[in-house]
Enzyme design. Structure first.
Site, mmCIF file in Angstrom:
data_model
loop_
_atom_site.group_PDB
_atom_site.id
_atom_site.type_symbol
_atom_site.label_atom_id
_atom_site.label_comp_id
_atom_site.label_asym_id
_atom_site.label_seq_id
_atom_site.Cartn_x
_atom_site.Cartn_y
_atom_site.Cartn_z
ATOM 1 N N CYS A 39 0.859 -1.195 0.000
ATOM 2 C CA CYS A 39 0.000 0.000 0.000
ATOM 3 C C CYS A 39 0.894 1.244 0.000
ATOM 4 C CB CYS A 39 -0.888 0.048 1.245
ATOM 5 S SG CYS A 39 -1.733 -1.464 1.682
ATOM 6 N N CYS A 95 2.268 3.042 -3.182
ATOM 7 C CA CYS A 95 1.423 3.979 -3.940
ATOM 8 C C CYS A 95 0.920 5.150 -3.092
ATOM 9 C CB CYS A 95 0.229 3.259 -4.552
ATOM 10 S SG CYS A 95 0.682 2.077 -5.821
ATOM 11 N N HIS A 96 0.785 4.927 -1.773
ATOM 12 C CA HIS A 96 0.136 5.958 -0.945
ATOM 13 C C HIS A 96 1.066 6.609 0.078
ATOM 14 C CE1 HIS A 96 -3.723 5.030 -2.717
ATOM 15 N NE2 HIS A 96 -3.663 3.772 -2.315
ATOM 16 N N CYS A 124 -8.304 -2.092 -3.371
ATOM 17 C CA CYS A 124 -6.857 -1.975 -3.616
ATOM 18 C C CYS A 124 -6.147 -3.280 -3.249
ATOM 19 C CB CYS A 124 -6.273 -0.811 -2.818
ATOM 20 S SG CYS A 124 -6.571 0.794 -3.598
ATOM 21 N N CYS A 135 -34.138 1.656 15.661
ATOM 22 C CA CYS A 135 -32.915 2.329 16.110
ATOM 23 C C CYS A 135 -33.258 3.665 16.781
ATOM 24 C CB CYS A 135 -31.984 2.602 14.937
ATOM 25 S SG CYS A 135 -31.816 1.249 13.759
ATOM 26 N N CYS A 169 -34.007 4.102 20.680
ATOM 27 C CA CYS A 169 -32.926 4.264 21.652
ATOM 28 C C CYS A 169 -32.050 5.474 21.325
ATOM 29 C CB CYS A 169 -32.072 2.997 21.712
ATOM 30 S SG CYS A 169 -32.893 1.684 22.654
ATOM 31 N N HIS A 170 -31.761 5.680 20.042
ATOM 32 C CA HIS A 170 -30.715 6.659 19.709
ATOM 33 C C HIS A 170 -31.232 8.052 19.353
ATOM 34 C CE1 HIS A 170 -27.688 3.717 20.335
ATOM 35 N NE2 HIS A 170 -28.161 2.902 19.416
ATOM 36 N N ARG A 197 -20.865 -3.896 15.453
ATOM 37 C CA ARG A 197 -21.721 -3.206 16.429
ATOM 38 C C ARG A 197 -23.202 -3.320 16.023
ATOM 39 N NH1 ARG A 197 -22.500 -1.222 21.560
ATOM 40 N NH2 ARG A 197 -24.567 -2.048 21.220
ATOM 41 N N CYS A 231 -26.509 -4.780 18.076
ATOM 42 C CA CYS A 231 -27.788 -4.098 18.316
ATOM 43 C C CYS A 231 -28.948 -4.966 17.793
ATOM 44 C CB CYS A 231 -27.797 -2.699 17.699
ATOM 45 S SG CYS A 231 -26.910 -1.458 18.699
#
Ligand code: HEC
Ligand code: HEC
Ligand code: HEC
Length: 390
Positions: free
Chosen positions: A204, A207-208, A243, A306, A309-310, A347, A351
């Site tokens: 990687c 190129c980067h 990539c 979702c 709760c959020h 995650r 949930c």
């Protein structure tokens, strides 16, 4: 043959026994379910049992041996002064009948009405008829005046807030200290992989830049991003894979591979402090809208979405956990509970599991769309990778 028939029959009978049947009149269910009599002592146990009522995850109750009581619903210390058994029965059986927007699960609802229930819960109710009656018998004993403890909450901040605002002071200090934050271990691994030469000596880094210095942090903060030549959006993980396979001729990494997690953590860390900036206009719009729809859909036997709760209950306590706004600016992040680094789909799966819902695959369109919606919803929040969360 006879045995076989018997097994089948008992199978059918046990499912039918749990198929709820009751009559609602005047916003109440006056007849005890299946004519059963409840036992208050059993009801008290059910109220704190995580796999059963788990009422104290949202309500404060006189159960002092449990340290954490939630503050999502009202305290129930003197609930029998307010409701009789018939009122309580409908509230436990199916609160949504009274308030279609409630977060409270319907404890005795046929799974016919449930979206994406996890297969192991198919044909069951959260509580049996006997257990509902036990809980009613317990609630009928609660007559003391309201002794609910003041919820130990930080002031709930207005507007867009990172999960950082909802964790303890100790956890914040851990996040801010490079030496204490366990996430840095994975950054080191990511950095090594980034520079590790493949067969033809390419890496990687070739190129980067040795430390990725030729990648633009502002551009990393724009993922998931629409890639015109592919005609679809890519998450940062997808772009790393792209990539990895095309530029380095590697076999694809599994979605939850530690090497992919390390590379993603390293690259997001390069953009630490950069503001999330996902463009959801133009060709990204339909993906964003699909993610938003999922965000507002009720899932699983707990039958919650979702936003319950959020958005609706942000800042309140779900047992011992303070609900955040569910942002993604800390990912990949270190989970104190699991003691490991996780990516966003991991995650999300958790949930979903906690809702007793059948989860989507890690690399599904649904999780990609949710990732797009969640990131854009947090546009403007600084990237905190590697964040510390519960
Ligand atoms: C996920 C959170 C959650 C869980 C778990 C939960 N509740 Fe609730 N409950 C609520 C909320 C929020 C309300 C407020 C009313 C509404 O949303 O419609 C409520 C309301 C109530 C009420 C009416 C209170 C009033 O003053 O009007 C009763 C009774 C009740 N819940 C009992 C229970 C029992 C018993 C359990 C466990 C079997 C339980 N709840 C589990 C969130 C929850
Ligand atoms: C042979 C050169 C080459 C190698 C090796 C290479 N890349 Fe790339 N990378 C590119 C090119 C060219 C692009 C532009 C988009 C494309 O074609 O994929 C790119 C784009 C990217 C981007 C998106 C940058 C942006 O601003 O949108 C990331 C992130 C990235 N590469 C990470 C990696 C990682 C991680 C590795 C090692 C696994 C790697 N690249 C290996 C050539 C390379
Ligand atoms: C019953 C409540 C509940 C529901 C419903 C729920 N979550 Fe969560 N979620 C949590 C808890 C608890 C945590 C950990 C504490 C926190 O950050 O809020 C969490 C954490 C998160 C996080 C990490 C936040 C951060 O700062 O690291 C994201 C992202 C998230 N949830 C997304 C979702 C999505 C998407 C859905 C719908 C599919 C969903 N949640 C449904 C309870 C819930």
């Amino acid at each position: 043959m006879f045995l076989f028939l018997l097994c089948c029959l008992s199978g059918i009978i046990s499912i039918q026994a749990e198929e709820p049947s009751y009559t609602i009149t005047d916003n109440a269910i006056s007849e005890p379910l299946n004519n059963l009599t409840g036992d208050p002592a059993r009801g008290r146990l059910l109220a704190k049992n995580r796999n059963k009522g788990n009422c104290i995850s949202c309500h404060q109750l006189p159960i002092p041996e449990e340290e954490f009581h939630g503050t999502i619903g009202p305290a129930l210390y003197d609930i029998s002064n307010k409701f009789n058994a018939a009122d309580l029965r409908l509230r436990i059986v199916d609160m949504q009948r009274l308030n279609p927007f409630t977060i409270m699960p319907s404890y005795y609802l046929s799974t016919r009405y449930i979206n994406r229930i996890a297969p192991q819960y198919e044909g069951t109710t959260i509580l049996s008829a006997q257990e509902v009656e036990d809980l009613i018998a317990y609630l009928k004993t609660l007559k003391a005046p309201d002794k609910a403890i003041e919820a130990n909450t930080l002031p709930i901040p207005d507007g867009l807030k990172s999960g950082y605002e909802f964790i303890s002071q100790e956890a914040r200090e851990m996040q801010d200290d490079d030496f204490q934050n366990p996430g840095y271990e994975l950054i080191e691994l990511g950095k090594k992989l980034f520079a590790r030469p493949c067969d033809d000596d390419k890496s990687c880094a070739s190129c980067h830049g040795a430390d990725g210095e030729q990648l633009s942090p502002a551009s990393i903060a724009q993922y998931p991003k629409f890639i015109a030549e592919l005609g679809k959006p890519l998450t940062l993980r997808d772009q790393i894979q792209r990539c990895w396979e095309n530029q380095l001729d590697n076999l694809p990494l599994l979605y939850d591979d530690r090497e992919l997690l390390a590379l993603e953590t390293f690259l997001r860390y390069l953009a630490q402090g950069e503001k999330v900036n996902v463009d959801v206009s133009g060709p990204m719009k339909p993906y964003y809208e699909a993610g938003k729809k999922l965000y507002y859909t009720r899932f699983g036997q707990m039958n919650m979405s979702c936003d319950h709760c959020h958005d609706v209950h942000t800042g309140k306590m779900l047992r011992g956990q303070k609900l955040s706004q569910g942002h993604t600016n800390g990912f990949p992040e270190y989970r104190l509970e699991a003691q490991k680094m996780i990516n966003l789909p991991q995650r999300l799966r958790e949930c979903f599991r906690s809702l007793r819902a059948e989860t989507f695959e890690q690399d599904s369109d649904e999780f990609r769309d949710l990732e797009i919606y969640l990131n854009a919803r947090g546009n403007g929040l600084p990237i905190e990778t590697p964040a510390i969360r519960y």
